[in-house]
Scaffold this motif. Sequence first.
Motif, PDB file in Angstrom:
ATOM      1  N   ASP A 104      10.589  74.392  79.501  1.00  0.00           N
ATOM      2  CA  ASP A 104      10.351  73.447  80.593  1.00  0.00           C
ATOM      3  C   ASP A 104      11.544  73.342  81.543  1.00  0.00           C
ATOM      4  OD1 ASP A 104       7.751  72.534  79.815  1.00  0.00           O
ATOM      5  OD2 ASP A 104       8.684  71.391  78.211  1.00  0.00           O
ATOM      6  N   LEU A 105      12.748  73.539  80.989  1.00  0.00           N
ATOM      7  CA  LEU A 105      13.961  73.348  81.788  1.00  0.00           C
ATOM      8  C   LEU A 105      15.068  74.262  81.286  1.00  0.00           C
ATOM      9  CD1 LEU A 105      15.588  71.567  83.898  1.00  0.00           C
ATOM     10  CD2 LEU A 105      16.248  70.157  81.926  1.00  0.00           C
ATOM     11  N   PHE A 106      15.753  74.913  82.230  1.00  0.00           N
ATOM     12  CA  PHE A 106      16.987  75.621  81.934  1.00  0.00           C
ATOM     13  C   PHE A 106      18.153  74.777  82.443  1.00  0.00           C
ATOM     14  CE2 PHE A 106      14.202  79.402  81.938  1.00  0.00           C
ATOM     15  CZ  PHE A 106      14.619  79.995  80.752  1.00  0.00           C
ATOM     16  N   VAL A 107      19.175  74.635  81.627  1.00  0.00           N
ATOM     17  CA  VAL A 107      20.421  74.004  82.055  1.00  0.00           C
ATOM     18  C   VAL A 107      21.469  75.105  82.117  1.00  0.00           C
ATOM     19  CG1 VAL A 107      22.184  72.273  81.551  1.00  0.00           C
ATOM     20  CG2 VAL A 107      19.780  71.817  80.975  1.00  0.00           C
ATOM     21  N   VAL A 108      22.019  75.339  83.301  1.00  0.00           N
ATOM     22  CA  VAL A 108      22.953  76.454  83.514  1.00  0.00           C
ATOM     23  C   VAL A 108      24.317  75.900  83.873  1.00  0.00           C
ATOM     24  CG1 VAL A 108      23.435  78.551  84.820  1.00  0.00           C
ATOM     25  CG2 VAL A 108      21.062  77.935  84.291  1.00  0.00           C
ATOM     26  N   GLU A 109      25.289  76.126  82.989  1.00  0.00           N
ATOM     27  CA  GLU A 109      26.652  75.659  83.208  1.00  0.00           C
ATOM     28  C   GLU A 109      27.370  76.598  84.174  1.00  0.00           C
ATOM     29  OE1 GLU A 109      30.248  73.794  83.112  1.00  0.00           O
ATOM     30  OE2 GLU A 109      30.017  75.939  82.763  1.00  0.00           O
ATOM     31  N   LEU A 110      28.138  76.036  85.101  1.00  0.00           N
ATOM     32  CA  LEU A 110      28.661  76.825  86.216  1.00  0.00           C
ATOM     33  C   LEU A 110      30.173  77.038  86.211  1.00  0.00           C
ATOM     34  CD1 LEU A 110      26.574  75.346  89.190  1.00  0.00           C
ATOM     35  CD2 LEU A 110      26.199  77.490  87.960  1.00  0.00           C
ATOM     36  N   ARG A 111      30.844  76.716  85.124  1.00  0.00           N
ATOM     37  CA  ARG A 111      32.301  76.843  85.178  1.00  0.00           C
ATOM     38  C   ARG A 111      32.747  78.268  85.448  1.00  0.00           C
ATOM     39  NH1 ARG A 111      35.835  74.492  80.362  1.00  0.00           N
ATOM     40  NH2 ARG A 111      34.492  72.711  80.843  1.00  0.00           N
ATOM     41  N   SER A 112      32.001  79.248  84.948  1.00  0.00           N
ATOM     42  CA  SER A 112      32.408  80.638  85.177  1.00  0.00           C
ATOM     43  C   SER A 112      32.377  80.991  86.657  1.00  0.00           C
ATOM     44  CB  SER A 112      31.531  81.608  84.387  1.00  0.00           C
ATOM     45  OG  SER A 112      30.197  81.550  84.810  1.00  0.00           O
ATOM     46  N   ALA A 113      31.583  80.267  87.449  1.00  0.00           N
ATOM     47  CA  ALA A 113      31.589  80.504  88.895  1.00  0.00           C
ATOM     48  C   ALA A 113      32.902  80.035  89.508  1.00  0.00           C
ATOM     49  CB  ALA A 113      30.417  79.782  89.553  1.00  0.00           C
ATOM     50  N   VAL A 114      33.511  79.003  88.902  1.00  0.00           N
ATOM     51  CA  VAL A 114      34.803  78.508  89.378  1.00  0.00           C
ATOM     52  C   VAL A 114      35.910  79.476  88.991  1.00  0.00           C
ATOM     53  CG1 VAL A 114      36.491  76.634  89.199  1.00  0.00           C
ATOM     54  CG2 VAL A 114      34.042  76.110  89.261  1.00  0.00           C
TER      55      VAL A 114
END
Length: 318
Positions: A104-114
């Motif tokens: 139903d939902l994906f939670v995508v952590e973005l620290r690697s983009a930083v």
Amino acid sequence: MVNSVKHFISILSLMAFLFFVLSKAGQLARPMDGDSDVWADYYAEADNTIDTVMIGSSAMYRYWIPVQAFSEQNFTSALIASAGQDIRLAPYIMEEAVKSQNVDLFVVELRSAVFRGNIDQINKDNLNYNLEVLVTGMNPSFTKYEMIQKYYQEDEVQKIKLMFPILMYHDNLVQYDSELIIDRMNTAADEYKFARQVSKITPLKKPVLKASDEKYMSDEALGYIDDIQLGIRVLFLSTPYALTAKQGAIQLELDSYLEGKGYDYLDLNLYIEDMELDYSTDFYNKRHTNISGAKKVTSYLAKYIKDNYDLSAELNEE
């Protein structure tokens, strides 16, 4: 004509069998690295029993406790997270994840983009290794093939070996004892859904985030985020840590971009007081919470997800 068709079907059947055997043998031979177990653990889950899938680096798996989220908010979740996970792999991870789960939902952590705004500045061996350990336990598929072809910085021979890891790690089958191999042949669903918390305490100072006039994030890095779409709702997430002044500025720049795009996004660095997160007791190093901090983050994030998303999976008592 009939005999020719039967012969063709026999050849296809044999190829399919060999394909299956090579796949399973590669999973048995995968390295002794927790990140290599991620897919094997995920595939062991009963089909269509996971509501929410959490994707990212250690900035995800050190912060989220699936069994606690279920206990408090009554939805299921699992982590497909690995150390140093490349943000560019997220679309492929999502595509593979929905093959066995009605997510139903994906939670995508973005620290690697930083941290990884400019891929050209990252050591190629590190990028390759982090990809290798993640995909080793992944079933052969066009999804895996496309990911390897696009982001594995090696020649075609090495790409084929990674597609069928038994060719890369066959020596492991000789070195591993029979008990380990049998355990891998009978992989059961992980009781903790792949969470990996640490109990150590390292006192830190709470960071102060200040915006900068300088633009740090490249259009390329922001484009990686824009590519993360699958027709399923995605919540982008930033987990808290002891940011430097520059990292804080980058974080606020990222916040502004995501909000401007209208993406579902939650920067937990801005809700430290709401979570009652204490930098003197709730971290085990500058980049990760310990189990005390993870409990606080999980409680806050689980309630946020429950309040803002319609998780439709039907769960029985079991």
